[in-house]
Design a protein around this motif. Structure first.
Motif, PDB file in Angstrom:
ATOM      1  N   SER A  67       0.827  -1.201   0.000  1.00 43.78           N
ATOM      2  CA  SER A  67       0.000   0.000   0.000  1.00 43.78           C
ATOM      3  C   SER A  67       0.864   1.256   0.000  1.00 43.78           C
ATOM      4  CB  SER A  67      -0.993  -0.014   1.157  1.00 43.78           C
ATOM      5  OG  SER A  67      -0.306  -0.229   2.357  1.00 43.78           O
ATOM      6  N   ILE A  68       2.145   1.117   0.322  1.00 42.00           N
ATOM      7  CA  ILE A  68       3.081   2.247   0.172  1.00 42.00           C
ATOM      8  C   ILE A  68       4.330   1.747  -0.562  1.00 42.00           C
ATOM      9  CG2 ILE A  68       4.445   4.023   1.360  1.00 42.00           C
ATOM     10  CD1 ILE A  68       2.570   3.815   3.733  1.00 42.00           C
ATOM     11  N   VAL A  69       4.784   2.542  -1.528  1.00 37.71           N
ATOM     12  CA  VAL A  69       6.010   2.210  -2.255  1.00 37.71           C
ATOM     13  C   VAL A  69       6.938   3.422  -2.211  1.00 37.71           C
ATOM     14  CG1 VAL A  69       7.016   1.641  -4.510  1.00 37.71           C
ATOM     15  CG2 VAL A  69       4.840   0.596  -3.824  1.00 37.71           C
ATOM     16  N   VAL A  70       8.190   3.197  -1.838  1.00 38.14           N
ATOM     17  CA  VAL A  70       9.206   4.251  -1.899  1.00 38.14           C
ATOM     18  C   VAL A  70      10.215   3.845  -2.969  1.00 38.14           C
ATOM     19  CG1 VAL A  70      10.951   5.568  -0.632  1.00 38.14           C
ATOM     20  CG2 VAL A  70       8.939   4.676   0.588  1.00 38.14           C
ATOM     21  N   SER A  71      10.362   4.682  -4.013  1.00 39.29           N
ATOM     22  CA  SER A  71      11.262   4.337  -5.111  1.00 39.29           C
ATOM     23  C   SER A  71      12.406   5.324  -5.225  1.00 39.29           C
ATOM     24  CB  SER A  71      10.506   4.344  -6.448  1.00 39.29           C
ATOM     25  OG  SER A  71       9.642   3.240  -6.541  1.00 39.29           O
ATOM     26  N   GLY A  72      13.554   4.807  -5.569  1.00 36.98           N
ATOM     27  CA  GLY A  72      14.724   5.650  -5.785  1.00 36.98           C
ATOM     28  C   GLY A  72      15.146   5.635  -7.236  1.00 36.98           C
ATOM     29  N   GLY A  73      15.733   6.749  -7.680  1.00 37.12           N
ATOM     30  CA  GLY A  73      16.178   6.869  -9.071  1.00 37.12           C
ATOM     31  C   GLY A  73      17.673   7.115  -9.161  1.00 37.12           C
ATOM     32  N   ARG A  74      18.078   7.582 -10.333  1.00 35.20           N
ATOM     33  CA  ARG A  74      19.496   7.853 -10.562  1.00 35.20           C
ATOM     34  C   ARG A  74      20.049   8.842  -9.530  1.00 35.20           C
ATOM     35  NH1 ARG A  74      21.533   7.587 -16.001  1.00 35.20           N
ATOM     36  NH2 ARG A  74      19.595   8.468 -16.781  1.00 35.20           N
ATOM     37  N   GLY A  75      19.168   9.729  -9.068  1.00 35.77           N
ATOM     38  CA  GLY A  75      19.591  10.741  -8.092  1.00 35.77           C
ATOM     39  C   GLY A  75      20.104  10.162  -6.789  1.00 35.77           C
ATOM     40  N   VAL A  76      19.769   8.908  -6.510  1.00 33.05           N
ATOM     41  CA  VAL A  76      20.255   8.281  -5.277  1.00 33.05           C
ATOM     42  C   VAL A  76      21.772   8.053  -5.364  1.00 33.05           C
ATOM     43  CG1 VAL A  76      20.041   6.233  -3.772  1.00 33.05           C
ATOM     44  CG2 VAL A  76      18.020   7.226  -4.825  1.00 33.05           C
ATOM     45  N   ALA A  77      22.261   7.950  -6.579  1.00 35.58           N
ATOM     46  CA  ALA A  77      23.700   8.047  -6.904  1.00 35.58           C
ATOM     47  C   ALA A  77      24.568   6.819  -6.631  1.00 35.58           C
ATOM     48  CB  ALA A  77      24.340   9.285  -6.262  1.00 35.58           C
ATOM     49  N   SER A  78      24.155   5.884  -5.791  1.00 36.14           N
ATOM     50  CA  SER A  78      24.970   4.683  -5.611  1.00 36.14           C
ATOM     51  C   SER A  78      24.145   3.581  -4.981  1.00 36.14           C
ATOM     52  CB  SER A  78      26.185   4.971  -4.714  1.00 36.14           C
ATOM     53  OG  SER A  78      25.752   5.153  -3.379  1.00 36.14           O
ATOM     54  N   ALA A  79      24.674   2.363  -5.079  1.00 32.34           N
ATOM     55  CA  ALA A  79      23.997   1.217  -4.464  1.00 32.34           C
ATOM     56  C   ALA A  79      23.960   1.385  -2.950  1.00 32.34           C
ATOM     57  CB  ALA A  79      24.705  -0.083  -4.844  1.00 32.34           C
ATOM     58  N   GLU A  80      25.085   1.844  -2.381  1.00 36.11           N
ATOM     59  CA  GLU A  80      25.157   2.003  -0.925  1.00 36.11           C
ATOM     60  C   GLU A  80      24.100   2.990  -0.455  1.00 36.11           C
ATOM     61  OE1 GLU A  80      28.145   2.647  -2.891  1.00 36.11           O
ATOM     62  OE2 GLU A  80      28.149   0.449  -2.852  1.00 36.11           O
ATOM     63  N   ASN A  81      23.959   4.069  -1.220  1.00 34.14           N
ATOM     64  CA  ASN A  81      23.043   5.136  -0.818  1.00 34.14           C
ATOM     65  C   ASN A  81      21.574   4.699  -0.874  1.00 34.14           C
ATOM     66  OD1 ASN A  81      23.349   7.680   0.271  1.00 34.14           O
ATOM     67  ND2 ASN A  81      22.802   8.727  -1.634  1.00 34.14           N
ATOM     68  N   PHE A  82      21.291   3.555  -1.533  1.00 37.09           N
ATOM     69  CA  PHE A  82      19.910   3.062  -1.562  1.00 37.09           C
ATOM     70  C   PHE A  82      19.435   2.701  -0.155  1.00 37.09           C
ATOM     71  CE2 PHE A  82      16.620   2.087  -4.692  1.00 37.09           C
ATOM     72  CZ  PHE A  82      17.082   2.819  -5.767  1.00 37.09           C
ATOM     73  N   SER A  83      20.379   2.586   0.787  1.00 36.64           N
ATOM     74  CA  SER A  83      19.981   2.329   2.177  1.00 36.64           C
ATOM     75  C   SER A  83      19.104   3.473   2.689  1.00 36.64           C
ATOM     76  CB  SER A  83      21.215   2.145   3.063  1.00 36.64           C
ATOM     77  OG  SER A  83      21.975   3.335   3.034  1.00 36.64           O
ATOM     78  N   LEU A  84      19.264   4.677   2.136  1.00 34.70           N
ATOM     79  CA  LEU A  84      18.380   5.793   2.502  1.00 34.70           C
ATOM     80  C   LEU A  84      16.944   5.480   2.109  1.00 34.70           C
ATOM     81  CD1 LEU A  84      20.292   9.039   1.379  1.00 34.70           C
ATOM     82  CD2 LEU A  84      20.034   8.099   3.690  1.00 34.70           C
ATOM     83  N   ILE A  85      16.787   4.933   0.892  1.00 36.56           N
ATOM     84  CA  ILE A  85      15.449   4.602   0.373  1.00 36.56           C
ATOM     85  C   ILE A  85      14.863   3.475   1.222  1.00 36.56           C
ATOM     86  CG2 ILE A  85      14.178   3.806  -1.676  1.00 36.56           C
ATOM     87  CD1 ILE A  85      15.519   6.564  -1.989  1.00 36.56           C
ATOM     88  N   GLU A  86      15.696   2.476   1.524  1.00 39.66           N
ATOM     89  CA  GLU A  86      15.226   1.345   2.332  1.00 39.66           C
ATOM     90  C   GLU A  86      14.838   1.800   3.735  1.00 39.66           C
ATOM     91  OE1 GLU A  86      17.454  -2.463   0.308  1.00 39.66           O
ATOM     92  OE2 GLU A  86      18.520  -1.445   1.933  1.00 39.66           O
ATOM     93  N   GLY A  87      15.599   2.732   4.269  1.00 38.86           N
ATOM     94  CA  GLY A  87      15.308   3.245   5.604  1.00 38.86           C
ATOM     95  C   GLY A  87      13.953   3.939   5.646  1.00 38.86           C
ATOM     96  N   LEU A  88      13.706   4.788   4.657  1.00 32.85           N
ATOM     97  CA  LEU A  88      12.417   5.486   4.600  1.00 32.85           C
ATOM     98  C   LEU A  88      11.284   4.476   4.403  1.00 32.85           C
ATOM     99  CD1 LEU A  88      10.744   8.065   4.526  1.00 32.85           C
ATOM    100  CD2 LEU A  88      11.289   8.302   2.087  1.00 32.85           C
ATOM    101  N   ALA A  89      11.525   3.506   3.515  1.00 34.85           N
ATOM    102  CA  ALA A  89      10.507   2.474   3.263  1.00 34.85           C
ATOM    103  C   ALA A  89      10.187   1.727   4.553  1.00 34.85           C
ATOM    104  CB  ALA A  89      10.986   1.505   2.185  1.00 34.85           C
ATOM    105  N   ASP A  90      11.214   1.335   5.287  1.00 31.43           N
ATOM    106  CA  ASP A  90      10.984   0.549   6.497  1.00 31.43           C
ATOM    107  C   ASP A  90      10.255   1.366   7.567  1.00 31.43           C
ATOM    108  OD1 ASP A  90      12.068  -1.628   5.276  1.00 31.43           O
ATOM    109  OD2 ASP A  90      14.056  -1.416   6.175  1.00 31.43           O
ATOM    110  N   SER A  91      10.510   2.663   7.600  1.00 31.19           N
ATOM    111  CA  SER A  91       9.811   3.489   8.600  1.00 31.19           C
ATOM    112  C   SER A  91       8.318   3.546   8.299  1.00 31.19           C
ATOM    113  CB  SER A  91      10.405   4.896   8.643  1.00 31.19           C
ATOM    114  OG  SER A  91       9.974   5.662   7.531  1.00 31.19           O
TER     115      SER A  91
END
Ligand SMILES: Cc1cc2nc3c(=O)[nH]c(=O)nc-3n(C[C@H](O)[C@H](O)[C@H](O)COP(=O)(O)OP(=O)(O)OC[C@H]3O[C@@H](n4cnc5c(N)ncnc54)[C@H](O)[C@@H]3O)c2cc1C
Ligand SMILES: Nc1ncnc2c1ncn2[C@@H]1O[C@H](COP(=O)(O)O)[C@@H](O)[C@H]1O
Lengths: 259, 320
Positions: B202-226
Motif C-alpha cells: 500500500s506504500i512504495v518508496v522508489s529511488g532513481g538515478r539521483g540516489v547516486a549509488s547502491a550504498e546510498n539506496f539504504s536511505l530509500i530502504e530506511g524510509l521504506a521501512d519506517s
C-alpha cells in the motif's frame, strides 16, 4: 535454423497518444510511430541465434502500410527478409483476431523458433505469445530474460517477481523477450543501405485464406464503449527545502493519515 | 444468480491466497455469484477454502493433480475451458499477473471469447474500466463475443469480505499433450525480502538515478521501512546497478498502484510514469524544481534527497 521475429509498430510511448474519437481505435495515423521498444530485444535475440546456429531471420508484421518503417528498422539491424500482412479489413482488430492472422501467416512460413516482444507499449497486453501458442499448438516460453538452444530444445529463464522460472520445451516454439535479455544493436550505415534491397513480401487476408469479415472492428471480440482523458490531478503542493522540507513532508503524510 | 468463475492465485512464496484473488472475488460479485477455481497440487484447496468462504465463494472447484504445476500456463487454461463448457458461467475473472493474462488469452481462444486485461473495475452490465497509455486515458470496454473473460489489475479493487458457502466440487484433471508443452523445471526466488511485495504494497518508496549509488539506496530502504513500504527503483537506477531489476517500476518493470508512492531522485520519464501514475497519492523529492515528476506529485519537496530523506525517516520513526 529458420527464425521468425514478430515486430509491431506502435505510437511512440514518449509522445502524445490517444484513441481516435471516430471509431475508438488507437490513433495511429496522427501518432509518431516506432518499432515497439521491446521488440528490438527480440530482433537482437534473433540475430544472436542466427550468429550461433546459422539460418535466416524473417520479420513478420501485421499492420497498416506505415508499418513498413518498422520492418525497415528490423532489416537494417540485420534481419534477412520480411513478410508484411496489410489489409484494410483488419482495421480495429482485437488481439484474438490479430493472433489468427499472425498464426495463418506463420503457417505459411518455415520456422524453428518464433521470437516476439514480451509486451507492446500501446495495448500492454502481453498475451500474443500465449495466443499464438494456443492457435499453433506449439510450446510457449514467454517473458524470457535468457534463452539458450541446444539439440532442438529451448531453455528459457522466465523473469518473475523476485526471480525466475526455468522453462524447457522442444522446438518449434514461441519465445517472448524482456529488455533484460540483451542490448540491441544500432543499425550500421551499411545495414541501413542493405535493408533497402532486402525482400519484403506483402500479403493480404486473401493470400492467407482468411475471411475479411472475421477480422476488424465490426466483429472484434471486445470493443471500446467510450474513453476520456484521465481528469488532471489538482495542482499539488511544492515546497522548497530550507531545512524544514522533511518536516513539511511528514506533516503532509500525517494530514493524509499515513503516519 | 449467475455463476462467475474466479481463478485462484496462490502466494508464490508462502501459504495462502494472494491478495489479488480476494480482489478478483470482490470484483466478480458485480456480475453474479463467484465460484472459486483452484488448480494446483493435491491439498491446495483445503488450505485456502476458509478464506475463499470469507470472501464470498459460493462454490470451490477443486482441480488438483501433481501435474498441473509442472507445465506453464496451459493446464490452468484447459481446466477453465472445461469448466466454462460444463457450467456455462456468466463470466470468468482472473487476477492480472503475467500468468493470469496468458491464461485469459488461451482461454479466450479455446472458448471463442473476448477478454479484457488489467481492468480496474467491472460494472454489473459487464462493462470494464481500463487505464490506457501510461495512465493518460480511461477506457470503458465490453466483451462482445462468447463468455467474457477479465483480468483484474492488482490494488485497483478493495477486497471486501462476504459470506460464501464454499461448497467443494471435484474436477477431474485430464491434460492434453498440448498442455504439457512447456515444462517448468524450477521456480527460483533470488530476492527474499521481508518487505511487502511491490505490486501489493500500500506504500512504495522508489529511488532513481539521483540516489547516486547502491550504498546510498539504504536511505530509500530506511524510509521504506519506517513506513512499512516496499522499495522500488527507476530503470536508470537499475541500469546503473544501484538496485536489482526485479524492483523496477515502469513500462518494462512492475506496474504499481499503491495508496502512497514516494519518488526520490526520479525525474518522472513517461516510461516510469507508466508504472506508477495511478497511485492514489504521489510524493516527490527532487533537487530540480523543473523535474516532470512534480507535475503529478500531490506533494513535492525541492531539495537534496541526502538531507531530506534521513530527516523524514527519523521524524516518521519518532512519531511511531
Ligand atoms: C524501452 C524503454 C523502457 C523503459 N522502461 C522503464 C521502466 O520500466 N521504468 C523506468 O523507471 N524507466 C524506464 N525507462 C527509462 C526512462 O526513459 C528514464 O530514462 C528513467 O525512468 C530515468 O530514471 P531516473 O528518473 O531515475 O533518472 P534521471 O532521469 O536521470 O533522473 C534523476 C533525477 O534525480 C534528481 N536528483 C539527482 N541528485 C539528486 C539529489 N541529491 N537529491 C534529489 N534529487 C536528485 C535529478 O534532478 C533528476 O530529476 C525505459 C526506457 C525505454 C527506452
Ligand atoms: N500486429 C502485430 N504484428 C507483429 N507482431 C505483433 C503484433 N501484435 C503483437 N505482436 C508481437 O507480440 C508481442 C506482444 O504483444 P502484446 O501481446 O500485444 O502486448 C509484441 O511485442 C510483438 O512482438
Amino acid at each position: 535454423m529458420d527464425i521468425v521475429v514478430l515486430v509491431k509498430q506502435v505510437p511512440d510511448s514518449g509522445s502524445e497518444r490517444t484513441l481516435d474519437p471516430a471509431d475508438k481505435t488507437v490513433a495511429r495515423a496522427s501518432a509518431d510511430n516506432v518499432v515497439n521498444e521491446i521488440d528490438e530485444y527480440a530482433i537482437e535475440e534473433a540475430l544472436v541465434l542466427k550468429e550461433a546456429h546459422g539460418g535466416e531471420v524473417t520479420v513478420l508484421t501485421v499492420g497498416p502500410e506505415s508499418a513498413a518503417d518498422a520492418i525497415r528498422k528490423a532489416l537494417s539491424m540485420g534481419a534477412d527478409k520480411a513478410v508484411h500482412v496489410v489489409d484494410d479489413a483488419m482495421h480495429g482488430s482485437c488481439a484474438p483476431q490479430t493472433s489468427a492472422v499472425l498464426a495463418a501467416a506463420l503457417q505459411q512460413m518455415p520456422f524453428d523458433i518464433v521470437l516476439c516482444g514480451a509486451e507492446s507499449t500501446d495495448g500492454q497486453l502481453s498475451v500474443m505469445p500465449a495466443l499464438l501458442a494456443e492457435r499453433l499448438g506449439i510450446p510457449q516460453l514467454s517473458g524470457a530474460r535468457k534463452l539458450t538452444i541446444e539439440g532442438g530444445v529451448a531453455k528459457v529463464e522466465r523473469q518473475t517477481d523476485g526471480g525466475y522460472w526455468a522453462l524447457e520445451a522442444p522446438l518449434p516454439a514461441i519465445v517472448s523477450t524482456w529488455d533484460t535479455i540483451n542490448e540491441p544493436r544500432y543499425p550500421s550505415f551499411k545495414g541501413i543501405m542493405a535493408a533497402k534491397k532486402k525482400p519484403v513480401t506483402k500479403k493480404s487476408l486473401a493470400d492467407l485464406g482468411i475471411d475479411p469479415s472475421s477480422v476488424g472492428l465490426a466483429t472484434a471480440t471486445s470493443q471500446v464503449v467510450d474513453f476520456a482523458g484521465r481528469p488532471p490531478k489538482g495542482a499539488g503542493v511544492k515546497v522548497t527545502d530550507e531545512g524544514d522540507g522533511a518536516a513539511k513532508l511528514v506533516d503532509y503524510l500525517a494530514g493524509q493519515k499515513i503516519v | 444468480m449467475a455463476e462467475v468463475l474466479v481463478l485462484v492465485e496462490l502466494n508464490p512464496t508462502g501459504e495462502g491466497l494472494r491478495k489479488t484473488t480476494l480482489e478478483a472475488l470482490t470484483a466478480a460479485r458485480a456480475l453474479g455469484e463467484p465460484s472459486a477455481v483452484v488448480v494446483g497440487a493435491p491439498g491446495t484447496a483445503a488450505a485456502v477454502r476458509p478464506q475463499l468462504a470469507e470472501y464470498g465463494a459460493a462454490r470451490v472447484y477443486v482441480a488438483e493433480s501433481e501435474e498441473v504445476e509442472q507445465f506453464l500456463v496451459a493446464p490452468k487454461a484447459e481446466v477453465l475451458a472445461q469448466l466454462v463448457a460444463g457450467k456455462q458461467p456468466a463470466a470468468v475473472v482472473i487476477p492480472s499477473s503475467p500468468e493470469g493474462k496468458e491464461i485469459a488469452g488461451r482461454l479466450a481462444i479455446k472458448t471463442g471469447s473476448g477478454f479484457l486485461t488489467d481492468v480496474t473495475e467491472i460494472a454489473p452490465d459487464g462493462t470494464a474500466t481500463q487505464v490506457a497509455f501510461a495512465g493518460a486515458t480511461i477506457v470503458h470496454s465490453k466483451v462482445t463475443t462468447g463468455t467474457p473473460i477479465y483480468t483484474v489489475r492488482g490494488n485497483s479493487v478493495t477486497p471486501e469480505p462476504a459470506p460464501g458457502a464454499a461448497e467443494e466440487e471435484q474436477v477431474a484433471v485430464q491434460l492434453s499433450d498440448a498442455a504439457r508443452a512447456t515444462r517448468v523445471l524450477d521456480r527460483v526466488v533470488e530476492q527474499k525480502s521481508s518487505r511487502p511485495e511491490l505490486t501489493e504494497a500500500s506504500i512504495v518508496v522508489s529511488g532513481g538515478r539521483g540516489v547516486a549509488s547502491a550504498e546510498n539506496f539504504s536511505l530509500i530502504e530506511g524510509l521504506a521501512d519506517s513506513l512499512g513500504a516496499a522499495v522500488g527503483a527507476s530503470r536508470a537506477a537499475v541500469d546503473s546497478g544501484f538496485y536489482p531489476h526485479t524492483f523496477q517500476v515502469g513500462q518494462t518493470g512492475k506496474t504499481v498502484s499503491p495508496q502512497l508512492y514516494i519518488a526520490v531522485g526520479i525525474s518522472g520519464a513517461i516510461q516510469h510514469r507508466a508504472g506508477m501514475q495511478t497511485s492514489k497519492t504521489i510524493v516527490a523529492v527532487n533537487k530540480d524544481p523543473e523535474a516532470p515528476i512534480f507535475e503529478l506529485a500531490d506533494f513535492g519537496v525541492v531539495g537534496d534527497l541526502n538531507t531530506v530523506v534521513p530527516q523524514a525517516t527519523e521524524s516518521i520513526a519518532a512519531r511511531r
